[in-house]
Write an enzyme that holds these catalytic residues in place. Structure first.
Site, PDB file in Angstrom:
ATOM      1  N   SER A  57       2.024 -24.181   4.542  1.00 28.35           N
ATOM      2  CA  SER A  57       3.002 -24.281   3.462  1.00 28.35           C
ATOM      3  C   SER A  57       3.817 -22.997   3.401  1.00 28.35           C
ATOM      4  O   SER A  57       3.365 -21.941   3.853  1.00 28.35           O
ATOM      5  CB  SER A  57       2.288 -24.505   2.126  1.00 28.35           C
ATOM      6  OG  SER A  57       3.163 -24.335   1.037  1.00 28.35           O
ATOM      7  N   TYR A 110      -4.587 -21.572  -3.468  1.00 30.46           N
ATOM      8  CA  TYR A 110      -3.730 -22.427  -2.646  1.00 30.46           C
ATOM      9  C   TYR A 110      -2.952 -21.604  -1.619  1.00 30.46           C
ATOM     10  O   TYR A 110      -2.971 -21.909  -0.417  1.00 30.46           O
ATOM     11  CB  TYR A 110      -2.767 -23.196  -3.542  1.00 30.46           C
ATOM     12  CG  TYR A 110      -1.869 -24.160  -2.785  1.00 30.46           C
ATOM     13  CD1 TYR A 110      -2.331 -25.416  -2.424  1.00 30.46           C
ATOM     14  CD2 TYR A 110      -0.574 -23.808  -2.439  1.00 30.46           C
ATOM     15  CE1 TYR A 110      -1.520 -26.304  -1.729  1.00 30.46           C
ATOM     16  CE2 TYR A 110       0.250 -24.686  -1.742  1.00 30.46           C
ATOM     17  CZ  TYR A 110      -0.230 -25.936  -1.383  1.00 30.46           C
ATOM     18  OH  TYR A 110       0.570 -26.807  -0.691  1.00 30.46           O
TER      19      TYR A 110
END
Length: 271
Positions: A154, A167
């Site tokens: 990401s 995350y």
């Protein structure tokens, strides 16, 4: 090389259409991978913890594309998940030519004892299981001399921000891991592509549909179709990293130069 030529060359070289294992393959980004690979003519093994959605997706893809679709309901956030998945494939005589490590989760919260369980689940789902899957299925690919691996990282890998502490850290691990593994697997004919998308319109972030649509309209959020198309083209070309979208270019540097005091004030306001 376009998708049709790639598939034709694959079948001519190996005598069978490719089979793709997609984790988190029953919804969101994983479902889009399944749809686009099915249209290309690839057989599929969809793995997910969404027991009711799996057979529906499988029937739809089989009827629309005339391919083989197998499903496996499994929790991938366990220490034995990768070994169990390999054992299943071996018992079913399934040869995995494409491994897509897509399964993931997201939460925007301050890290506390109360959500430690979610954080540990995320760590296993984003780091431990993908690593083991790359090792186990990667060894099989190395023996055959060909194969493809996609690891879904990401843009958050470059954004260590409050609220997404675990995350962003796990996605940074996936990015570093994939970029290094690329060089280790390359001599064996196996491609490893790390995909680092910015915001994508999927249920992962649990935003209102109206907000997702607005984000797509103004170009801040991309669509799953657009991203997967870019990712698969990168995979076919055995690119090391795919970073689609302008946000990947300008957003991380802008956030990096924000004063720490401002970041702290914003976090106190929005947490």
């Amino acid at each position: 090389m376009n998708e049709e030529k790639w598939l034709q060359r694959f079948v001519e070289s190996h005598g069978h259409p490719p089979c793709a294992l997609i984790t988190g393959g029953s919804s969101g980004m994983g479902l889009e991978y399944a749809k686009q690979l099915a249209k290309m003519g690839c057989n599929l093994l969809l793995v997910s913890n969404q027991e009711q959605e799996l057979p529906k997706v499988a029937e739809e893809l089989k009827s629309q594309c005339g391919i083989l679709v197998m499903t496996r309901f499994q929790d991938l956030a366990t220490e034995t998940a990768a070994d169990e998945l390999l054992a299943y494939c071996q018992s079913e005589n399934l040869q995995i030519d494409i491994l897509i490590n897509n399964a993931g989760m997201f939460f925007f919260e301050e890290l506390t004892r109360e959500n430690e369980g979610k954080a540990l689940t995320m760590m296993r789902l984003h780091t431990f299981t993908p690593t083991r899957l790359c090792i186990l299925f990667g060894e099989e690919m190395k023996k055959r001399g060909y194969g493809y691996i996609i690891n879904m990282s990401s843009m958050a890998a470059k954004l260590p921000c409050p609220g997404i502490t675990v995350y962003s850290a796990t996605k940074a691990y996936l990015k570093s891991f994939g970029k290094s593994l690329f060089f280790e697997m390359r001599p064996y004919g196996v491609g490893v592509t790390t995909v680092c998308p910015a915001a994508i319109a999927t249920p992962l972030y649990k935003l209102k549909p109206s907000l997702l649509q607005f984000g797509v309209k103004i170009g801040v959020i991309g669509t799953a179709q657009w991203l997967v198309r870019k990712a698969l083209k990168g995979m076919i070309r055995k690119k090391r990293v795919v970073r689609p979208g302008f946000m990947n270019v300008y957003l991380p540097p802008l956030i990096a130069i924000l004063p720490k005091a401002l970041v702290s004030k914003l976090w106190q306001k929005f947490k």
